[in-house]
Design an enzyme around this catalytic site. Sequence first.
Site, PDB file in Angstrom:
ATOM      1  N   SER A  41     -12.449  42.814 -35.909  1.00 39.70           N
ATOM      2  CA  SER A  41     -12.815  41.926 -37.011  1.00 39.70           C
ATOM      3  C   SER A  41     -14.285  42.003 -37.396  1.00 39.70           C
ATOM      4  O   SER A  41     -14.638  41.811 -38.560  1.00 39.70           O
ATOM      5  CB  SER A  41     -12.460  40.479 -36.647  1.00 39.70           C
ATOM      6  OG  SER A  41     -13.044  40.110 -35.406  1.00 39.70           O
ATOM      7  N   HIS A 248     -17.870  34.542 -36.652  1.00 39.63           N
ATOM      8  CA  HIS A 248     -17.967  35.904 -37.184  1.00 39.63           C
ATOM      9  C   HIS A 248     -19.118  35.960 -38.193  1.00 39.63           C
ATOM     10  O   HIS A 248     -19.469  34.948 -38.790  1.00 39.63           O
ATOM     11  CB  HIS A 248     -16.664  36.323 -37.870  1.00 39.63           C
ATOM     12  CG  HIS A 248     -15.566  36.675 -36.932  1.00 39.63           C
ATOM     13  ND1 HIS A 248     -14.851  35.717 -36.245  1.00 39.63           N
ATOM     14  CD2 HIS A 248     -15.053  37.874 -36.544  1.00 39.63           C
ATOM     15  CE1 HIS A 248     -13.941  36.310 -35.482  1.00 39.63           C
ATOM     16  NE2 HIS A 248     -14.056  37.625 -35.645  1.00 39.63           N
TER      17      HIS A 248
END
Length: 265
Positions: A41, A248
Amino acid sequence: MIRPARALSIAAIAAGLTMTTLFAASSANAAGVNYVALGDSYSAGVGAGSYLSDSGSCKRSTNAYAYLWKNAHSPSSFKFVACSGARTGDILNNQISALDSGTTLVSISVGGNDAGFADTMQTCVLGSDSACLSAVNTAKNYALNTLPGQLDTVYSAIKSKAPNAHVVVMGYPHIYKVGGDCVFGIGDTKRAAINSAADTLDGVLAKRAANAGFTFGDVRSIFTGHEICGNLTTWLNSTTLPIDESYHPKAAGQSGGYLPVFSQS
C-alpha cells in the site's frame, strides 16, 4: 569588442542551448527506462487519494511516488502493479510476472504486512500500553527471524526475472513524533514502540537489500517533523476513514518524502 546587449544575448542563447542539451539527455535516458513498480500500500499510494479506476481494491494512486516519477520522466514503459495489503507471497504470486529481461528499473516496498503492521497499529491505538508493547515485540520478532528469508526469496525472484534492473527497496517512515504536540491520540510510550518497530523493519530491509545488491531508500530522515504529532505539516494520515488509509502517507508524503528519496536512490 562585443557590446553588453550582444554579450547578454549570446549568454542567453548559450544557456538555452545548455538547458536544451540537458533536457534532451534526460529525455534520452528516460526513453531507455522500462520501469516496474511493485509493492504494498505504501507503493500503491493508499492514503494519497486520486485512485486509478482500474486498480480496484489495490487502490493505486496517481499521487504515488512511482506514478509521479513516471509523469516527470516519461520512461519507455511503465507497469504499476503495487497493491494494498500485499505481502511477500503476493509479490511472488501476483506481481513478479510484470518483470522481464528488458526491465531496467524496479521499486518495491514490502514486509510491513508480513510483520503484522495493521494489527499492531490497531492494538496500539485501542489497547493498553502493555498490549501495544507486546504486539510490537511480536512484530519485531517476526521481522528479525522470519521476514529475512521471505525477502531473500522475493529479491532473488526479482533478480532472476529482471537481471539488468536497478532495484530500489523503499523503507517505511516513523509514524509518530515522540514528544509531539497532539491533544488527542496515543501517548509517547506507544509512539516510541511503534517507531522502534519501523526501525527494526527498516534495518532488516536495508540488510537484505544490500545482500541482494539492491539500493535501500530510507525515508525516515526526510519524514522527520512531518510525522503524526510533528511540528511540520503532517505527511501521514492519522486514524481516518476509510480505515485502510490510516497511518499511510498523504499525497504530500508521497511527493515530498518518497519521490525525492526514490529519485536519488
